[in-house]
Design a protein around this motif. Structure first.
Motif, PDB file in Angstrom:
ATOM      1  N   ASP A 364      12.514 -28.817   5.888  1.00 20.00           N
ATOM      2  CA  ASP A 364      11.573 -28.153   4.351  1.00 20.00           C
ATOM      3  C   ASP A 364      10.236 -27.996   4.139  1.00 20.00           C
ATOM      4  O   ASP A 364      10.011 -27.014   3.984  1.00 20.00           O
ATOM      5  CB  ASP A 364      12.523 -28.660   3.291  1.00 20.00           C
ATOM      6  CG  ASP A 364      13.010 -30.160   3.580  1.00 20.00           C
ATOM      7  OD1 ASP A 364      12.314 -30.943   4.150  1.00 20.00           O
ATOM      8  OD2 ASP A 364      13.775 -30.313   3.130  1.00 20.00           O
ATOM      9  N   THR A 389      11.443 -18.770   1.583  1.00 20.79           N
ATOM     10  CA  THR A 389      13.133 -19.996   1.438  1.00 20.79           C
ATOM     11  C   THR A 389      11.968 -21.163   0.895  1.00 20.79           C
ATOM     12  O   THR A 389      12.085 -21.895   0.694  1.00 20.79           O
ATOM     13  CB  THR A 389      13.329 -20.121   2.077  1.00 20.79           C
ATOM     14  OG1 THR A 389      12.935 -20.263   3.298  1.00 20.79           O
ATOM     15  CG2 THR A 389      14.851 -18.924   2.581  1.00 20.79           C
ATOM     16  N   ARG A 390      11.305 -21.361   1.912  1.00 18.08           N
ATOM     17  CA  ARG A 390      10.238 -23.126   1.542  1.00 18.08           C
ATOM     18  C   ARG A 390       9.000 -22.784   0.322  1.00 18.08           C
ATOM     19  O   ARG A 390       8.499 -23.547   0.336  1.00 18.08           O
ATOM     20  CB  ARG A 390       9.348 -23.291   2.933  1.00 18.08           C
ATOM     21  CG  ARG A 390      10.426 -23.603   4.435  1.00 18.08           C
ATOM     22  CD  ARG A 390      11.552 -24.111   4.153  1.00 18.08           C
ATOM     23  NE  ARG A 390      12.734 -24.823   5.072  1.00 18.08           N
ATOM     24  CZ  ARG A 390      13.679 -23.869   5.829  1.00 18.08           C
ATOM     25  NH1 ARG A 390      14.377 -22.759   5.282  1.00 18.08           N
ATOM     26  NH2 ARG A 390      14.023 -24.120   6.330  1.00 18.08           N
ATOM     27  N   SER A 394      11.949 -25.006  -2.796  1.00 15.71           N
ATOM     28  CA  SER A 394      12.906 -25.325  -1.289  1.00 15.71           C
ATOM     29  C   SER A 394      13.035 -26.732  -1.584  1.00 15.71           C
ATOM     30  O   SER A 394      12.693 -27.469  -2.981  1.00 15.71           O
ATOM     31  CB  SER A 394      11.696 -25.785  -0.220  1.00 15.71           C
ATOM     32  OG  SER A 394      12.255 -26.279   1.075  1.00 15.71           O
TER      33      SER A 394
END
Ligand code: ATP
Ligand code: MG
Length: 432
Positions: A364, A389-390, A394
């Motif tokens: 992550d 997405t991070r 996240s």
């Protein structure tokens, strides 16, 4: 209208008048009698046509019937110990539906010939049994994840970036631009856990496998899952739970097919009953050295031969975890307290069937992912959508991929993965 029953149903009925239909599996005859073993999708049964019962003209037609002709048969069924499946039908009347002239597949043909005639070989009892087990497994896979509250989700097959390494990418000419066929759903699955949290799929994956092994196809059915808020142990637990469910369901539904395939089911039983041994890569190297007399240099990926040797020590799948970072994919999260290994796990099947699941907790830390991509020679800008997405909310997450044909091979005890799929695709085989 005649009420046709399946061969399985008429054998359950066991006596009286019946009507069945199917294909000629075997035939032999004399001047007075014609023996036909008829098959349908459920089983085979011996049928006897007597000249005295049906007359000369009809017997003349029966006499010419060859293997794989399709027929409708009416007659009386009775127990007959000498018949192949313990029952026999005395034929009162029949209809030849589709003629068959010298079916090309006879006994003892080469593997290559059978591959060329794959479309006809699918009718064999072996392939029929495998295809039934395949169907059970596909259904059981859906049931498992739906039962655990997962959503089924689909990712694109045409993809602009790679995930599992450039060497097995299939390039497609996409209106003049090079793009790839999916090796995995993963990069397009991770964005969706932020909406659905728990997702799974069952879809084809494509890998340009150049080596000829009994475990690699170029097109295979990939059962993948991804879950938000996970930890590494949860990913392994889902994999173990799934495999137990798959084996259990096949043992419940497909005993007859496993018997046709000659599979020793006592070898599958431990998978349901016992917890899977879990060990780190480093522990696995120690076991290989001490118990198998095999020395692997730390940092080298396990080869097929090493996976086979270590799996022979156990009667269930084993889970090997925390591989060296250098041998695993860019998206895997570092092991806590050890930047040299990652929270990736491979499930190795017993009996030398090799890796059946590969999974991991996902990295992550966006900077670490970028670093890994650069080290792979990838352009960061191509992965911006994934990196997003991070950037927004996240969460810890992970998932795995299971090769359906690998699992089918193992459960059915097949010699090659090619028999686990109707029309196998390999480097040298894309027809029929
Ligand atoms: P291998 O080392 O055996 O090539 P992999 O590490 O490339 O496997 P993953 O990328 O982890 O495999 O893919 C997840 C799962 O997909 C594997 O555990 C395996 O069950 C299956 N799989 C991978 N490649 C193939 C293939 N070419 N044909 C059939 N199944 C495959
Ligand atoms: Mg591979």
């Amino acid at each position: 209208m005649t009420d046709y029953l399946s061969i399985k149903q008429v054998m359950e009925q066991g006596s009286g008048e019946v009507a069945i239909r199917g294909w000629v599996y075997r035939e032999r005859g004399s001047k007075k009698l014609k023996f036909i073993v008829l098959r349908d999708s459920t089983n085979i049964i011996q049928c006897v046509i007597a000249r005295d019962d049906i007359g000369d003209e009809k017997f003349g037609i029966a006499d010419k019937i060859q293997i794989e002709a399709s027929m409708e048969i009416q007659g009386t069924i009775k127990k007959e110990d000498r018949a192949p499946t313990g029952y026999e039908i005395l034929v009162k009347d029949f209809r030849l539906v589709g003629e068959s002239d010298k079916f090309p597949i006879t006994k003892d043909q080469s593997v290559e010939f059978l591959a060329d005639k794959r479309h006809l070989w699918l009718r064999s009892r072996k392939m029929t049994a495998i295809l039934k087990i395949r169907s059970t497994l596909f259904g059981a896979y859906h049931d498992y994840f739906r039962g655990q509250g997962f959503y089924e989700y689909q990712s694109p097959i045409f993809q602009g970036i790679q995930c599992e390494g450039g060497s097995t990418l299939f390039e497609v000419n996409y209106f003049g631009k090079p793009i790839y066929l999916a090796q995995t759903w993963q990069l397009y699955a991770e964005p969706a856990i932020f909406s659905l949290e728990k997702i799974y799929t069952l879809a084809p994956s494509f890998r340009a496998e150049r080596s000829k092994t009994s475990r690699h196809l170029t097109e295979y059915w990939h059962a993948e899952m991804e879950v938000a808020w996970s930890n590494f142990r949860m990913i392994q637990d889902y994999g173990e739970g799934l495999l137990k469910h798959l084996v259990k369901t096949v043992l419940e539904k497909n005993k007859a097919e496993l018997e046709i395939l000659g599979r020793d089911i006592t070898k599958l039983q431990p998978t349901i009953e016992k917890p899977f041994p879990r060990m780190t890569y480093t522990e696995a190297l120690k076991i290989l050295k001490e118990k198998c007399d095999m020395e692997v240099e730390w940092g080298k990926d396990l080869r097929t031969i090493e996976e086979d040797k270590i799996s022979q020590l156990y009667d269930t799948p084993i889970i090997i975890t925390d591989y060296p970072k250098v041998v695993k994919a860019f998206y895997m999260k570092e092991t806590e307290g050890n930047p040299d290994t990652v929270q990736g796990c491979d499930f190795i099947a017993p009996d030398g069937y090799g890796e059946i699941i590969g999974g991991s907790q996902r990295e992550d830390n966006i900077d670490k992912i970028k670093e890994n991509l650069v080290a792979m020679g990838e352009k960061i800008e191509n992965y911006e959508f994934y990196l997003d997405t991070r950037r927004w909310g996240s969460v810890p997450h992970g998932g795995f991929g299971l090769g359906m044909e690998r699992v089918i091979s193992w459960i059915c005890g097949l010699d090659t993965i090619k028999d686990a799929i109707p029309f196998p695709r390999t480097m040298t085989r894309y027809t029929p």
